[in-house]
Design an enzyme around this catalytic site. Structure first.
Site, PDB file in Angstrom:
ATOM      1  N   ASP A   1       0.853  -1.182   0.000  1.00  0.00           N
ATOM      2  CA  ASP A   1       0.000   0.000   0.000  1.00  0.00           C
ATOM      3  C   ASP A   1       0.892   1.235   0.000  1.00  0.00           C
ATOM      4  O   ASP A   1       1.888   1.291   0.722  1.00  0.00           O
ATOM      5  CB  ASP A   1      -0.910  -0.001   1.228  1.00  0.00           C
ATOM      6  CG  ASP A   1      -1.962  -1.087   1.173  1.00  0.00           C
ATOM      7  OD1 ASP A   1      -2.427  -1.386   0.054  1.00  0.00           O
ATOM      8  OD2 ASP A   1      -2.319  -1.619   2.230  1.00  0.00           O
TER       9      ASP A   1
ATOM     10  N   ASP B   1      -6.744  -1.396  -4.952  1.00  0.00           N
ATOM     11  CA  ASP B   1      -7.900  -1.243  -4.059  1.00  0.00           C
ATOM     12  C   ASP B   1      -8.922  -0.280  -4.656  1.00  0.00           C
ATOM     13  O   ASP B   1     -10.130  -0.522  -4.574  1.00  0.00           O
ATOM     14  CB  ASP B   1      -7.444  -0.720  -2.692  1.00  0.00           C
ATOM     15  CG  ASP B   1      -6.528  -1.675  -1.954  1.00  0.00           C
ATOM     16  OD1 ASP B   1      -6.595  -2.891  -2.212  1.00  0.00           O
ATOM     17  OD2 ASP B   1      -5.737  -1.205  -1.109  1.00  0.00           O
TER      18      ASP B   1
END
Length: 100
Positions: free
Chosen positions: A57, A75
């Site tokens: 991330d 995402d």
């Protein structure tokens, strides 16, 4: 382990998407793109899990003092495509089974 479980869930989700939402359907261009973005997002996170054991991330936003959870482009693809699919389903667009 948790990583193995999430890898299995990703493969299961990809199969469900194909068998119940895509296979045998006459999809329009919007649906093709939406499902492609969804599958791309799932594959992106899946590749990270397989190669690194976790998802990388890298998007971190702090807006008006609120620090949003860290996320990645995959995402975004998953969330946006699922929202578009739900809207499409709620609008009642019918999928006809092709005779191919």
């Amino acid at each position: 382990s948790n990583t193995l479980f999430l890898i299995i869930v990703a493969f299961f989700a990809l199969n469900l998407i194909y068998w119940f939402l895509i296979k045998g359907k006459n999809l329009n261009k919007f649906e093709n793109i939406t499902y492609g973005v969804l599958i791309g997002g799932i594959l992106g996170n899946l590749i990270d899990r397989i190669l690194h054991g976790f998802v990388i991330d890298y998007l971190d936003f702090n807006i008006f003092g609120y620090n949003f959870p860290v996320f990645n482009f995959a995402d975004i693809c998953i969330v946006v495509s699922i929202i578009l699919i739900i809207i499409s389903i709620c609008k009642g667009e019918k999928h006809e089974v092709s005779s191919k």
